[in-house]
Design a protein around this motif. Structure first.
Motif, PDB file in Angstrom:
ATOM      1  N   ILE A 137       1.008  -1.224   0.083  1.00  0.00           N
ATOM      2  CA  ILE A 137       0.151   0.098   0.009  1.00  0.00           C
ATOM      3  C   ILE A 137       0.945   1.471   0.018  1.00  0.00           C
ATOM      4  O   ILE A 137       0.465   1.990  -0.795  1.00  0.00           O
ATOM      5  CB  ILE A 137      -0.992  -0.009   1.136  1.00  0.00           C
ATOM      6  N   GLU A 138       1.922   1.342   0.868  1.00  0.00           N
ATOM      7  CA  GLU A 138       2.891   2.319   0.733  1.00  0.00           C
ATOM      8  C   GLU A 138       3.593   2.581  -0.484  1.00  0.00           C
ATOM      9  O   GLU A 138       3.492   3.727  -0.971  1.00  0.00           O
ATOM     10  CB  GLU A 138       4.027   2.025   2.103  1.00  0.00           C
ATOM     11  N   GLU A 139       3.947   1.411  -1.171  1.00  0.00           N
ATOM     12  CA  GLU A 139       4.608   1.783  -2.547  1.00  0.00           C
ATOM     13  C   GLU A 139       3.716   2.234  -3.584  1.00  0.00           C
ATOM     14  O   GLU A 139       4.118   3.342  -4.325  1.00  0.00           O
ATOM     15  CB  GLU A 139       5.115   0.218  -3.295  1.00  0.00           C
ATOM     16  N   PHE A 140       2.464   1.820  -3.459  1.00  0.00           N
ATOM     17  CA  PHE A 140       1.353   2.387  -4.522  1.00  0.00           C
ATOM     18  C   PHE A 140       0.951   3.792  -4.285  1.00  0.00           C
ATOM     19  O   PHE A 140       0.960   4.502  -5.029  1.00  0.00           O
ATOM     20  CB  PHE A 140       0.106   1.433  -4.486  1.00  0.00           C
ATOM     21  N   ALA A 141       0.876   3.980  -2.952  1.00  0.00           N
ATOM     22  CA  ALA A 141       0.722   5.526  -2.613  1.00  0.00           C
ATOM     23  C   ALA A 141       1.645   6.537  -3.264  1.00  0.00           C
ATOM     24  O   ALA A 141       1.535   7.418  -3.181  1.00  0.00           O
ATOM     25  CB  ALA A 141       0.442   5.575  -1.185  1.00  0.00           C
ATOM     26  N   SER A 142       2.890   5.945  -3.140  1.00  0.00           N
ATOM     27  CA  SER A 142       4.156   6.645  -3.500  1.00  0.00           C
ATOM     28  C   SER A 142       4.237   6.967  -4.930  1.00  0.00           C
ATOM     29  O   SER A 142       4.980   7.669  -5.819  1.00  0.00           O
ATOM     30  CB  SER A 142       5.456   6.341  -2.904  1.00  0.00           C
TER      31      SER A 142
END
Length: 186
Positions: A137-142
């Motif tokens: 989720i963190e990767e996609f948000a970035s």
């Protein structure tokens, strides 16, 4: 994937090609693209439908059902070719090569993975080991989606949207605005 909180995961698939011989179960996109509708119908239709739509004659005699499915998914634009490795050798000479792919649920998922990995500096693993994991989720948000090229799927979105006639839409909007002013004044 709700178990490990990742998005846009793929499925690893592979196909084989003997080094010496004419058989190539990895023809895929090189034998022509397929529409999503035709490919989906074949995949849902079972072994006979898959064999009928898979790359002609080469796949029918020496390729597995899984390789035929991969052929169709790759021709639909759902797969990313990770690379090729030697899967069988005799006396140090490669006899058979396998090509590994990550196949996704849609072209959009594949494009997000291909272009998102570049932004995140997250390379694909070696062909023999790649597991086609999704983004956290963190990767996609970035990810910066505004710099991604979605040209490949744009026309499909437009066809799917079935945009209404622009003149009629403008007429409807003007009528609603006029109706509001008629009711509320000014």
């Amino acid at each position: 994937d709700e178990n490990n909180f990742t998005v846009f995961s793929g499925e690893r698939d592979s196909c084989h090609k003997p080094v010496f011989g004419l058989i190539n179960c990895c023809a895929g996109k090189t034998s022509g693209l397929l529409t999503i509708g035709a490919g989906a119908a074949a995949l849902a239709g079972g072994p006979a439908a898959i064999a009928a739509l898979a790359t002609p004659f080469l796949t029918l005699f020496a390729c597995s059902q899984g390789e035929m499915k991969l052929d169709i998914k790759d021709r639909m634009g759902f797969c990313h070719k990770v690379g090729t490795y030697c899967s069988s050798s005799i006396l140090g000479i490669c006899k058979t090569k396998r090509t590994a792919y990550c196949c996704f649920e849609s072209k959009l998922s594949r494009i997000l993975q291909e272009q998102g990995r570049i932004q995140l500096n997250k390379p694909w693993d070696k062909p023999k080991k790649e597991q086609c994991k999704g983004f956290t989720i963190e990767e996609f948000a970035s990810l910066d989606l505004s710099v991604m090229d979605f040209t490949e799927v744009y026309s499909e979105f437009m066809d799917a949207a079935k945009l209404p006639d622009e003149v009629q839409t403008m007429t409807d909007i003007q009528a609603k605005i006029q109706g509001y002013y008629d009711l509320h004044g000014q």
